[in-house]
Design a protein around this motif. Structure first.
Motif, short mmCIF file in Angstrom:
data_model
loop_
_atom_site.label_atom_id
_atom_site.label_comp_id
_atom_site.label_asym_id
_atom_site.label_seq_id
_atom_site.Cartn_x
_atom_site.Cartn_y
_atom_site.Cartn_z
N ILE A 1 67.09 -105.72 -96.41
CA ILE A 1 67.33 -106.23 -97.68
C ILE A 1 66.03 -106.54 -98.37
CG2 ILE A 1 69.81 -106.90 -97.44
CD1 ILE A 1 68.99 -109.03 -95.39
N GLY A 2 65.89 -107.95 -98.51
CA GLY A 2 65.20 -108.76 -98.64
C GLY A 2 64.59 -110.13 -97.91
N GLY B 1 70.75 -106.44 -105.43
CA GLY B 1 69.24 -106.20 -106.31
C GLY B 1 68.11 -105.98 -105.49
N ILE B 2 68.05 -107.81 -103.87
CA ILE B 2 66.92 -107.54 -103.20
C ILE B 2 66.64 -106.08 -102.54
CG2 ILE B 2 68.55 -109.08 -101.50
CD1 ILE B 2 64.57 -108.84 -102.60
N THR B 3 67.54 -105.45 -102.37
CA THR B 3 67.37 -104.36 -101.09
C THR B 3 67.09 -103.49 -102.08
OG1 THR B 3 70.05 -105.36 -99.63
CG2 THR B 3 68.95 -103.07 -99.34
N THR B 4 66.72 -103.30 -102.98
CA THR B 4 66.16 -102.14 -103.97
C THR B 4 65.16 -102.92 -104.45
OG1 THR B 4 67.37 -102.98 -105.94
CG2 THR B 4 67.90 -100.70 -104.68
N TRP B 5 64.67 -104.31 -105.01
CA TRP B 5 63.84 -104.72 -105.37
C TRP B 5 61.91 -104.88 -104.39
CZ3 TRP B 5 61.29 -107.17 -109.31
CH2 TRP B 5 60.83 -108.17 -109.38
N SER B 6 63.47 -105.46 -102.90
CA SER B 6 61.78 -104.87 -102.67
C SER B 6 61.13 -104.11 -101.29
CB SER B 6 62.70 -105.82 -99.81
OG SER B 6 61.20 -106.31 -99.68
N GLY C 1 72.28 -114.80 -100.31
CA GLY C 1 72.45 -113.64 -100.00
C GLY C 1 72.98 -112.89 -98.77
N CYS C 2 72.35 -112.42 -98.17
CA CYS C 2 73.19 -111.76 -96.48
C CYS C 2 72.75 -112.58 -95.94
CB CYS C 2 71.87 -110.44 -96.44
SG CYS C 2 72.16 -108.99 -98.01
N THR D 1 63.52 -112.86 -102.76
CA THR D 1 65.00 -113.19 -103.31
C THR D 1 65.08 -113.88 -104.16
OG1 THR D 1 65.66 -112.32 -101.45
CG2 THR D 1 67.28 -112.96 -103.29
N GLN D 2 63.94 -115.06 -104.59
CA GLN D 2 64.31 -116.04 -105.47
C GLN D 2 63.15 -114.93 -106.55
OE1 GLN D 2 65.41 -119.14 -105.43
NE2 GLN D 2 64.82 -118.88 -107.73
N GLU D 3 62.49 -114.46 -105.97
CA GLU D 3 60.88 -113.88 -106.89
C GLU D 3 61.63 -112.67 -107.66
OE1 GLU D 3 56.88 -111.15 -106.61
OE2 GLU D 3 58.87 -111.03 -105.75
#
Ligand code: NAP
Ligand code: ZN
Ligand code: ZN
Length: 351
Positions: A296-297, A162-167, A87-88, A302-304
């Motif tokens: 981000i996260g 994905g992770i930037t909104t999930w977090s 990712g980032c 991110t793995q979750e």
């Protein structure tokens, strides 16, 4: 190893083929053959010099998926042939409180986290990202991918959008009984809709594009609001627990703050190059509303998120492009004409 890439040489130079050096894997490294890379609006902000501190040549790309080609002697988590993502971030100080908490994006070390592109690597050089054929990354910053290989192009955007909104959705408790708004239905926003819906929240999309309404419902929104329509906005006043705002340009935040309940929060994840007009204080204090930010996260979350998406069959909606089409992709992204993420097929670069 000399590696094929696409780079821009200045904020105004079009992308063109370029050769970069990738390190041979050290003991903790994973060498990855890049198969797809998503196109994030942050790539554009960076390549065009809209954010400070960009070094050229610039090779963006931080939604990387590919296959492991080699691993160092101390790598325990990955093996050749495995599908992985990057990712980032590719490194951080690893010792500060945030790193210890698995929130490496908030690294408090001397230089913060090392971005996958344009991140300092010492000696004046900066990292090169995923618009390239291969990358070598420390195993701590490599993610395992549980999706099927046929889905890889659409998995790539999970690594940032994905992770930037999930977090923020997880941090602010999106789930059953909560009403969540997602503002700006581009790359980040369309993932926000899918994830908020999958987490069980009542999900409302806010868009400036009337032609997206039916699709945003298909993505999982219970309702869609045209944000330019004052009547539609007024009908939502005081009703949201959480709003995640992904818009990439400065705009009036009060229109959204007014939609929060008492104690509601609007989280800014969009990162415009110029500041938003200052929000009205009374609009905040009278209902103890908050405006927050989120970056981000971390690697564990991110793995979750990737595992959650693999279990729930969630991927991004992508338009697969060739590396050579990147300039046109940026032009379309600026017109909000992306449904909903470009994903670069790296076979086009390697050919
Ligand atoms: P994107 O695909 O271009 O989506 C942005 C969406 O915002 C557009 O599709 C559009 O959706 C809406 N929009 C565009 N212009 C607008 C305007 N003038 N007024 C209101 N809405 C407008 O971009 P993205 O890749 O999702 O990235 C969004 C922002 O998040 C960028 O600034 C990016 O750098 C930032 N970002 C931040 C993080 C973080 O960690 N915080 C991580 C990644 C990206 P509608 O057509 O639905 O209105
Ligand atoms: Zn991004
Ligand atoms: Zn740290």
């Amino acid at each position: 190893m000399q590696t094929k890439a696409f780079a821009t040489q200045s904020p105004t130079t079009p992308f063109a083929p370029h050769s970069i050096e990738r390190r041979a894997p050290g003991p903790e490294d994973v060498a990855i053959d890049i198969l797809y890379c998503g196109v994030c609006h942050s790539d554009l902000h960076t390549a065009r010099g809209e954010w400070p501190g960009v070094q050229y040549p610039c090779v963006p790309g931080h939604e990387i998926v590919g296959k492991v080609t080699a691993v160092g002697a101390k790598v325990t988590k990955f093996k050749p042939g495995q599908l992985v993502g990057v990712g980032c971030m590719v490194d951080s100080c690893r010792t500060c409180a945030s790193c210890q908490d698995g929130l490496e994006q908030y690294c408090e070390g001397p230089v913060g986290f090392t971005g996958t592109y344009n991140g300092p690597v010492g000696g004046g050089a900066n990292t090169y990202g995923g618009y390239s054929a291969a990358i070598t990354v420390d195993q701590r910053f490599v993610l395992a991918i549980g999706h099927a290989e046929k889905d890889l192009a659409a998995v790539a955007p999970l690594l940032c959008a994905g992770i930037t909104t999930w977090s923020p959705l997880k941090h602010w408790g999106a789930g059953p009984g909560k009403k969540v708004g997602i503002v700006g239905i581009g790359g980040l926003g369309h993932m926000g809709i899918k994830l908020a819906h999958a987490l069980g929240a009542k999900t409302v999309g806010f868009t400036t594009s009337p032609d997206k309404v039916d699709e945003i419902k298909r993505l999982g929104a219970d309702e869609v609001v045209i944000s330019k329509d004052e009547k539609q906005m007024a009908a939502q006043a005081g009703s949201f627990d959480l709003i995640v705002n992904t818009v990439a340009v400065a705009h009036n935040l009060d229109a959204y703050v007014s939609l929060l309940k008492r104690d509601g929060t609007m989280v800014l994840v969009g990162a415009p190059s110029s500041p938003h007009p200052s929000p009205a204080v009374f609009n905040l204090v009278f209902r103890r509303r908050a405006i927050a930010g989120s970056l981000i996260g971390g690697i564990p979350e991110t793995q979750e998120m990737l595992d959650f998406c693999a279990r729930h069959n969630i991927v991004a909606d992508v338009e697969v492009i060739r590396m050579q089409e990147i300039e046109n992709a940026y032009a379309r992204m600026l017109k909000s004409d992306v449904k909903y993420r470009f994903s670069i097929d790296m076979a086009s670069l390697k050919a």
